[in-house]
Design an enzyme around this catalytic site. Sequence first.
Site, short mmCIF file in Angstrom:
data_model
loop_
_atom_site.label_atom_id
_atom_site.label_comp_id
_atom_site.label_asym_id
_atom_site.label_seq_id
_atom_site.Cartn_x
_atom_site.Cartn_y
_atom_site.Cartn_z
CG HIS A 44 43.99 43.35 47.82
ND1 HIS A 44 43.21 42.46 47.12
CD2 HIS A 44 45.12 43.51 47.09
CE1 HIS A 44 43.84 42.12 46.00
NE2 HIS A 44 45.00 42.74 45.97
CB VAL A 173 36.58 51.90 38.07
CG1 VAL A 173 37.65 52.72 37.34
CG2 VAL A 173 36.56 50.49 37.52
CG ASP A 174 40.78 48.82 42.97
OD1 ASP A 174 41.68 48.44 42.19
OD2 ASP A 174 40.86 48.67 44.20
CD1 TRP A 226 43.59 42.82 21.44
CD2 TRP A 226 42.76 40.74 21.45
NE1 TRP A 226 42.38 42.87 20.79
CE2 TRP A 226 41.84 41.60 20.77
CE3 TRP A 226 42.44 39.39 21.57
CZ2 TRP A 226 40.63 41.14 20.24
CZ3 TRP A 226 41.24 38.94 21.03
CH2 TRP A 226 40.37 39.80 20.37
CE LYS A 227 39.71 45.47 22.25
NZ LYS A 227 38.28 45.86 22.19
#
Length: 335
Positions: A44, A173-174, A226-227
């Site tokens: 990025h 946290v990213d 699924w979370k």
Amino acid sequence: MRVGFEEMKSEFKRILIKKGFSEERAEASAQLFTETSCDGVYSHGYVRFPRVIEYIDKGFIDINAVPSKVEGTGAFEKWDGNLGMGNLNAKFCMDRAIEIAKINTIGCVALRNTNHWMRGGSYGWQAADKGCIGICWTNTFTNMPAWGAKDSRIGNNPLILSVPREGGHHVVVDLAMAQFSYGKIEVTKLNHEQLPIPGGYDTKGNITTDPAEIEKTGRVLPIGYWKGSGLSILLDLIATVLSGGNSVSKIGKIDGASEYKLSQIFIAVDAEKVAGNQFLKSAVDEVLEDVKASQKVDENKEIFYPGERTLNTREKNLDLGIPVDEAVWTKIKNM
């Protein structure tokens, strides 16, 4: 090949000015791109830069546009990004959320009609530098299948959380809602490497660590299966409702191959005001010391807290230079 921080920043700034940015805006955007690269998020930073220039040339990014306030009530404000430069819009909105938090303890800014913010973690670090807890997220182009689906209908919608820590050693946290962001997959492919764990499906429908195969199918795995899929949908809905902007489903229909007109949320909480500096320091240190005292699976490998490896990478790259893919860097130099 390694490139010094100031050399990289100078190249980004030169190109942005060439594209029509004012010197001040080119400086600010180039700083963010270079910090991202220096911190090791190459996907990025410099790797993404040529695509940003392509978006400018296509007219997706208005180089002169700045956010405009739509409405606000209490500690909440809604802004329109007017298709301005994504990282500058995001920095502005987190600055505004911090400003509101310093008055009201908490500040929330919802942003619509903006562009890709590059590394979302930048704005978590930004909040922490001001003594604030930072929470922010963005929706994206349709780039991930919902759990149980084959076609992409949801986004990997990155979420950032940060807590300030003394000396700039913040806890940050990213994370994308996909196991690996497409940027990470792209860089891994450029380096002719495999992902450390399965990140998606190959053309035969099997889970794989091969980034090239995952790029072909576009079937990335959501975190927690699924979370992660459910969290992606809720983050998108909240950003859409609060900003009055586009949902992932609409972004996917704006242009068949482009990612713009996004919706984002920026929240800041004045942690120093709420907790007091002494308790904030002791509470954070206590948790991190306990985590790092964990029994190791491999005694030769260190246990890191979120953001610690970023700080280590930053120190190394400031000292030795930022590692770059020579072909990509040559492309940038020739712009």
